[in-house]
Design a protein around this motif. Structure first.
Motif, PDB file in Angstrom:
ATOM      1  N   VAL A  66       0.818  -1.219   0.000  1.00 46.97           N
ATOM      2  CA  VAL A  66       0.000   0.000   0.000  1.00 46.97           C
ATOM      3  C   VAL A  66       0.849   1.265   0.000  1.00 46.97           C
ATOM      4  CG1 VAL A  66      -1.683   1.336   1.318  1.00 46.97           C
ATOM      5  CG2 VAL A  66      -2.006  -1.124   1.031  1.00 46.97           C
ATOM      6  N   PRO A  67       1.884   1.398   0.855  1.00 44.01           N
ATOM      7  CA  PRO A  67       2.708   2.613   0.781  1.00 44.01           C
ATOM      8  C   PRO A  67       3.388   2.793  -0.575  1.00 44.01           C
ATOM      9  CG  PRO A  67       3.110   1.451   2.840  1.00 44.01           C
ATOM     10  CD  PRO A  67       2.295   0.538   1.982  1.00 44.01           C
ATOM     11  N   PHE A  73       1.341   6.216  -7.317  1.00 49.40           N
ATOM     12  CA  PHE A  73       0.141   6.856  -7.865  1.00 49.40           C
ATOM     13  C   PHE A  73       0.361   8.340  -8.087  1.00 49.40           C
ATOM     14  CE2 PHE A  73      -3.918   9.078  -7.063  1.00 49.40           C
ATOM     15  CZ  PHE A  73      -4.645   8.599  -8.155  1.00 49.40           C
ATOM     16  N   SER A  74       1.004   9.002  -7.129  1.00 46.44           N
ATOM     17  CA  SER A  74       1.256  10.439  -7.286  1.00 46.44           C
ATOM     18  C   SER A  74       2.201  10.701  -8.453  1.00 46.44           C
ATOM     19  CB  SER A  74       1.831  11.013  -5.989  1.00 46.44           C
ATOM     20  OG  SER A  74       3.070  10.402  -5.674  1.00 46.44           O
ATOM     21  N   ARG A  75       3.201   9.836  -8.626  1.00 39.32           N
ATOM     22  CA  ARG A  75       4.142  10.016  -9.738  1.00 39.32           C
ATOM     23  C   ARG A  75       3.457   9.755 -11.078  1.00 39.32           C
ATOM     24  NH1 ARG A  75       9.741   7.131  -7.565  1.00 39.32           N
ATOM     25  NH2 ARG A  75      10.039   8.492  -5.745  1.00 39.32           N
ATOM     26  N   MET A  76       2.629   8.719 -11.125  1.00 39.78           N
ATOM     27  CA  MET A  76       1.933   8.425 -12.382  1.00 39.78           C
ATOM     28  C   MET A  76       0.959   9.531 -12.742  1.00 39.78           C
ATOM     29  SD  MET A  76       1.354   4.283 -12.425  1.00 39.78           S
ATOM     30  CE  MET A  76       0.768   4.146 -10.739  1.00 39.78           C
ATOM     31  N   ASP A 153      -3.378  -4.191  -7.281  1.00 40.70           N
ATOM     32  CA  ASP A 153      -3.585  -2.867  -6.710  1.00 40.70           C
ATOM     33  C   ASP A 153      -2.745  -1.813  -7.432  1.00 40.70           C
ATOM     34  OD1 ASP A 153      -5.328  -3.934  -4.896  1.00 40.70           O
ATOM     35  OD2 ASP A 153      -3.887  -4.026  -3.242  1.00 40.70           O
ATOM     36  N   LEU A 154      -1.527  -2.172  -7.808  1.00 38.68           N
ATOM     37  CA  LEU A 154      -0.689  -1.251  -8.573  1.00 38.68           C
ATOM     38  C   LEU A 154      -1.344  -0.892  -9.899  1.00 38.68           C
ATOM     39  CD1 LEU A 154       2.005   0.220  -9.216  1.00 38.68           C
ATOM     40  CD2 LEU A 154       2.848  -1.962 -10.108  1.00 38.68           C
TER      41      LEU A 154
END
Length: 220
Positions: A66-67, A73-76, A153-154
């Protein structure tokens, strides 16, 4: 009345936008609920065995996966804003390798020592050796699917970063349906352990489908 109508409209809009994303991220919990429902028709203690085994899985994914997926997610999202498809794929590749390198040894250790892990965590009181044996079997078939759960999840977050929640919603719905079908088959063959195996198989299959859809979406 006008204020109430506006609130209802806003709530509907939020559900329409966030509903698919919530469903795709909650697929593991939905599958676990399905497993418990099916286990309630089995032997006494099967529901508890599923719950205890699944708690260890949520600990593994919560601490490591999860971390990492949150950071990615923020980078993508930034890459999507820049329309940098190559950068998105590079992040997915690096994240996949990182998750695999970190989780594979943990999965191997837990799979080989499943009895010892469960005894160390739960043995005591009314949780005796027979309960530990049943829970260890459930834990074994859950833990071999942790890598698939993490990569799924990724990929969920990858599609969400590209503002595509419908794809993940459809795949997640397919995963739940497949889990229901496999539960009926595996439960008859393997008992409560079959329910954990059904979740692992359906989740891993969903992850592979999402990899294929991502390649198709990115045209590479």
């Amino acid at each position: 009345m006008r204020l109430k109508s506006m609130l209802c409209l806003c709530l509907c809009l939020v559900m329409a936008l966030a509903g698919p994303a919530v469903l795709s991220m909650a697929v593991s919990e939905l599958n676990h609920m399905v497993d418990q429902w099916r286990a309630s028709y089995g032997n006494p203690g099967d529901v508890s065995a599923l719950s205890y085994g699944y708690k260890v899985i949520t600990l593994l994914t919560g601490v490591v996966i999860v971390p990492l997926t949150t950071i990615m997610f923020s980078r993508m999202s930034r890459m999507v804003a820049e329309d940098n498809r190559r950068g998105i794929l590079e992040i997915v590749r690096r994240s996949t390798v990182t998750i695999a390198m970190v989780m594979t040894p943990i999965i191997a250790i837990c799979a080989v020592g499943n009895q010892d892990v469960i005894k160390a965590l739960y043995l005591g009181g009314q949780f005796d050796l027979s309960s530990a044996a049943v829970t260890a079997g459930v834990f074994l078939f859950y833990v071999i699917g942790v890598l698939g759960f993490g990569l799924r999840d990724l990929l969920n977050r990858t599609f969400h970063a590209m503002q595509d929640t419908r794809t993940t919603m459809y795949v997640s719905a397919g995963i739940v349906v497949a889990n229901v079908i496999l539960n009926s088959v595996f439960h008859r063959l393997m008992g409560v352990r079959g329910l954990a195996l059904a979740t692992t198989v359906s989740g891993t299959a969903g992850m592979l489908v999402m990899f294929y859809l991502l390649r198709r979406k990115m045209r590479r």
